[in-house]
Scaffold this active site. Sequence first.
Site, PDB file in Angstrom:
ATOM      1  N   ASP A   1     -20.726  54.603  28.699  1.00 52.87           N
ATOM      2  CA  ASP A   1     -20.338  54.394  30.094  1.00 52.87           C
ATOM      3  C   ASP A   1     -21.009  55.398  31.026  1.00 52.87           C
ATOM      4  OD1 ASP A   1     -18.680  52.509  29.013  1.00 52.87           O
ATOM      5  OD2 ASP A   1     -16.808  53.387  29.731  1.00 52.87           O
TER       6      ASP A   1
ATOM      7  N   HIS B   1     -20.233  58.288  26.282  1.00 53.05           N
ATOM      8  CA  HIS B   1     -20.896  58.393  27.581  1.00 53.05           C
ATOM      9  C   HIS B   1     -22.301  58.941  27.365  1.00 53.05           C
ATOM     10  CE1 HIS B   1     -16.561  58.449  28.295  1.00 53.05           C
ATOM     11  NE2 HIS B   1     -16.821  57.925  29.489  1.00 53.05           N
TER      12      HIS B   1
END
Length: 265
Positions: free
Chosen positions: A90, A232
């Site tokens: 993300d 991430h």
Amino acid sequence: MNIIKRILIFALSSCIILSLFLSDTGRRTRFLTTLAGPGMLSLVSQSLNIPPQNTALLLKNPATPSSTSKIKDITTISAKESPRIALTFDDGPNATYTPLLLDGLRERNIHASFFLVGENIEGNEGILQQMQKDGHLIGNHTWDHVQLDKISVPKARLEIEKTNNRIYEVTGTYPSYVRPPFGAWIKDMELSVTMLPVFWDVDTLDWKSKSIPSILSIAEKEVHDGSIILMHDGYQTSVDAALQIADIFTRKGYTFVTADQLLVT
């Protein structure tokens, strides 16, 4: 004379059918495929419940006990699929760390899923194009990482659509999947934006700990067949840990797929 020919043809056909019925699977398969041509292969496979590659093996070799054993072995192996998991990232693209992650995944021939924040795309268009070229799934993570259930539905839709349009401008493809920040999804929102939300079942907390040992510990304890792993691509520790996860679970026999493959199968 015509009547005699018909009787002889009928008798011959009956004998062939009867011999086929009484013969073994291999003999039936070879005869049917020879009679109808290669295009019959798939139909023969279905009628005899044998995978096409095994049917082809039968055509090349007589149905001896040894070849039958080989066919059983092949069928058994094909039935045992390796467990599948998905690495997802993300908040990108990140100009520094996303390219490093892409390089590592490419070296390992692993496909992952990237859920992008719209405002981060500016200046990083080349990274998106590389993601697309490498075969990764590119998804939506809203325009500025807003929690969707804290704003109105029209504003939430705009967050998603604006990001979709920006991704389309760069890649030529509209994303079909969205990851709502914080996992906060508005009920039935998928109907208005025509997208599917993608959540996760393993949160490595990589953004919080920034610790490779901690990230790996969570992964080794929680990952199982079908897991969607949340990470991430904005930290060096996340990149390093992700590539180690790739190596660890590849050695364990897992196959890495994009998140959509786990949603639709």
